[in-house]
Design an enzyme around this catalytic site. Structure first.
Site, PDB file in Angstrom:
ATOM      1  N   ASP A  87     -38.296 -30.053 -61.896  1.00  0.00           N
ATOM      2  CA  ASP A  87     -37.627 -28.795 -61.549  1.00  0.00           C
ATOM      3  C   ASP A  87     -37.081 -28.149 -62.828  1.00  0.00           C
ATOM      4  O   ASP A  87     -36.052 -28.578 -63.343  1.00  0.00           O
ATOM      5  CB  ASP A  87     -36.478 -29.078 -60.567  1.00  0.00           C
ATOM      6  CG  ASP A  87     -35.770 -27.795 -60.157  1.00  0.00           C
ATOM      7  OD1 ASP A  87     -36.295 -27.102 -59.266  1.00  0.00           O
ATOM      8  OD2 ASP A  87     -34.718 -27.459 -60.747  1.00  0.00           O
TER       9      ASP A  87
ATOM     10  N   TYR B 188     -32.404 -22.965 -68.417  1.00  0.00           N
ATOM     11  CA  TYR B 188     -31.943 -24.282 -68.877  1.00  0.00           C
ATOM     12  C   TYR B 188     -32.170 -24.457 -70.390  1.00  0.00           C
ATOM     13  O   TYR B 188     -31.680 -25.404 -70.993  1.00  0.00           O
ATOM     14  CB  TYR B 188     -32.616 -25.426 -68.102  1.00  0.00           C
ATOM     15  CG  TYR B 188     -32.379 -25.387 -66.598  1.00  0.00           C
ATOM     16  CD1 TYR B 188     -31.320 -24.669 -66.048  1.00  0.00           C
ATOM     17  CD2 TYR B 188     -33.219 -26.065 -65.717  1.00  0.00           C
ATOM     18  CE1 TYR B 188     -31.118 -24.619 -64.668  1.00  0.00           C
ATOM     19  CE2 TYR B 188     -33.014 -26.029 -64.337  1.00  0.00           C
ATOM     20  CZ  TYR B 188     -31.969 -25.295 -63.831  1.00  0.00           C
ATOM     21  OH  TYR B 188     -31.779 -25.246 -62.466  1.00  0.00           O
TER      22      TYR B 188
ATOM     23  N   LYS C 108     -38.207 -21.009 -62.811  1.00  0.00           N
ATOM     24  CA  LYS C 108     -37.394 -20.003 -62.103  1.00  0.00           C
ATOM     25  C   LYS C 108     -37.163 -18.775 -62.974  1.00  0.00           C
ATOM     26  O   LYS C 108     -36.981 -18.901 -64.191  1.00  0.00           O
ATOM     27  CB  LYS C 108     -36.037 -20.590 -61.702  1.00  0.00           C
ATOM     28  CG  LYS C 108     -36.126 -21.966 -61.060  1.00  0.00           C
ATOM     29  CD  LYS C 108     -34.794 -22.438 -60.511  1.00  0.00           C
ATOM     30  CE  LYS C 108     -34.843 -23.899 -60.115  1.00  0.00           C
ATOM     31  NZ  LYS C 108     -34.564 -24.842 -61.213  1.00  0.00           N
TER      32      LYS C 108
ATOM     33  N   HIS D 218     -34.268 -17.364 -59.171  1.00  0.00           N
ATOM     34  CA  HIS D 218     -33.204 -18.372 -59.337  1.00  0.00           C
ATOM     35  C   HIS D 218     -31.949 -18.020 -58.519  1.00  0.00           C
ATOM     36  O   HIS D 218     -31.377 -18.866 -57.842  1.00  0.00           O
ATOM     37  CB  HIS D 218     -32.879 -18.478 -60.831  1.00  0.00           C
ATOM     38  CG  HIS D 218     -32.298 -19.789 -61.245  1.00  0.00           C
ATOM     39  ND1 HIS D 218     -32.526 -20.353 -62.467  1.00  0.00           N
ATOM     40  CD2 HIS D 218     -31.474 -20.645 -60.604  1.00  0.00           C
ATOM     41  CE1 HIS D 218     -31.882 -21.501 -62.557  1.00  0.00           C
ATOM     42  NE2 HIS D 218     -31.230 -21.699 -61.446  1.00  0.00           N
TER      43      HIS D 218
END
Ligand SMILES: NC(=O)c1ccc[n+]([C@@H]2O[C@H](COP(=O)([O-])OP(=O)(O)OC[C@H]3O[C@@H](n4cnc5c(N)ncnc54)[C@H](OP(=O)(O)O)[C@@H]3O)[C@@H](O)[C@H]2O)c1
Length: 340
Positions: free
Chosen positions: A62, A67, A95, A126
């Site tokens: 994921d 990130y 995302k 997201h």
């Protein structure tokens, strides 16, 4: 030796890991590895965990552009494939971040380039709120560009998500951090329906109504923070927060099964029917192993169902669009989409 030494004596056959059937017929591994380093685990450490996780049997990862580690994870995914795992054997999610709702195709292409992939298995919006906030900003910070959920705008973004499927860049598209009223509108207007909804799910935040709605409408629920996110950034903590891994019911079940309370949370999630995506750089073997072995009993599942505290940990305060608002406005808690 890998960073994760706890919990597994030998690798698990990925083919033995349970799968969720999506409405397209595709099969998604029912447990994945989360990759958000929560501002304190470095991209290199997460990338190492991705490689280690693949070696012990994980096939579902994921990811997300926000990130800040997709390029490092891309190198790991390349190494995993060079080591003999076929692309079709992997399930990779990414995302679209909140400041890119008007730049869907380019954002997806950037994630694909970073992840060194030709296609994604799943691409999610997201959050349903367009905004920009600098990484690591304080919960009291508000973005001048923050917008509420405006369905017409979300659908403009969704049309581009659908185009990604048409272009073959993405196999499935989905939503995240949605509510029932918002999902009803998307399901009404989508040409390609969301295949999943990613949402916070752990024993202290079970979201039974949304969970039921998602399943009844042919989507798979993917559960984030399945362990209660003990390593989440300081900005995501409030004094009311509780920890599912410290709940006496979870602790007692863990003692009975001789496993860590975190692993009880993973077992519960998979048995309940969601797809947990636990983050871990030290304990990921134990989390995958938790899917096997003695299942929780019906009585234990009922005991866990009874400890729901409606305790949302990821409240999303920084995405609020007006001064003086409380985070509940993001979650349509009175059953209607919060007006602008
Ligand atoms: N869609 C969204 O908006 C959204 C929001 C939040 C998160 N997510 C996704 O969901 C993933 C998971 O959420 P999260 O990372 O916040 O929280 P989480 O998975 O609930 O918790 C991760 C923490 O638990 C620890 N842990 C994991 N397994 C353990 C075990 N068996 N024993 C003891 N400790 C254990 C990890 O430490 P170690 O590393 O030391 O093992 C880490 O500190 C994220 O990484 C991200 O991919 C998505």
């Amino acid at each position: 030796m890998s960073t994760a030494s706890k919990g597994l004596s030998e690798p698990i056959n990925p083919a033995a890991v349970p799968r969720r059937r999506l409405y397209t017929g595709a099969a998604m591994p029912a447990v994945g590895l989360g990759t958000f380093g929560s501002d304190h685990v470095t991209p290199a450490q997460v990338a190492e965990a991705v490689k280690g996780a693949a070696a012990v049997g994980y096939r579902h990862f994921d990811c997300a552009s926000v990130y800040g580690n997709e390029a490092e994870i891309g190198a790991s995914l390349e190494a995993i494939q060079a080591g003999g795992v076929k692309r079709e054997g992997l399930w990779v999610t990414s995302k679209l971040w909140n400041d890119k709702h008007n730049d869907v195709i380019a954002s997806c292409r950037k994630s694909l380039a970073d992840l060194r992939l030709d296609y994604l298995d799943l691409y999610l919006v997201h959050w349903p709120f367009p905004n920009f906030h600098p990484p690591g900003c304080d919960v009291t910070s508000r973005s001048a560009s923050a917008k509420p959920y405006i369905h017409e705008n979300y659908m403009k973004t969704w049309r581009k998500m659908e185009e990604l499927v048409d272009m073959g860049l993405v196999r499935h598209i989905g939503t995240s951090n949605m509510t029932i009223p918002k999902l009803k509108l998307v399901l009404r207007d989508a040409r390609i329906k969301p295949a999943v909804n990613e949402m916070e799910l752990h024993p202290h935040f079970q979201q039974p109504d949304l969970f039921k709605f998602v399943v009844e409408n042919g989507m798979q629920p993917i559960g984030y923070c399945p362990i209660g996110s003990p390593g989440r950034p300081e900005r995501d903590r409030t004094p009311e927060d509780t920890a599912p891994t410290e709940d006496p019911v979870i602790v007692e079940i863990a003692r009975r099964h001789a496993i860590h309370p975190a692993v009880v949370c993973i077992k519960w999630a998979v048995q309940r029917g969601q797809t947990p995506i636990p983050f871990s750089i030290h304990n990921y073997p134990a989390n995958l192993a938790g899917v096997f072995g003695t299942p929780l009993t019906g009585e234990e599942m009922r005991e866990i169902a009874a400890i729901d505290r409606n305790c949302r940990l990821i409240k999303g305060q920084v995405f609020l669009w007006k001064d003086g608002q409380s985070w509940e406005a993001l979650w349509d808690t009175d059953g209607e989409i919060t007006p602008p």
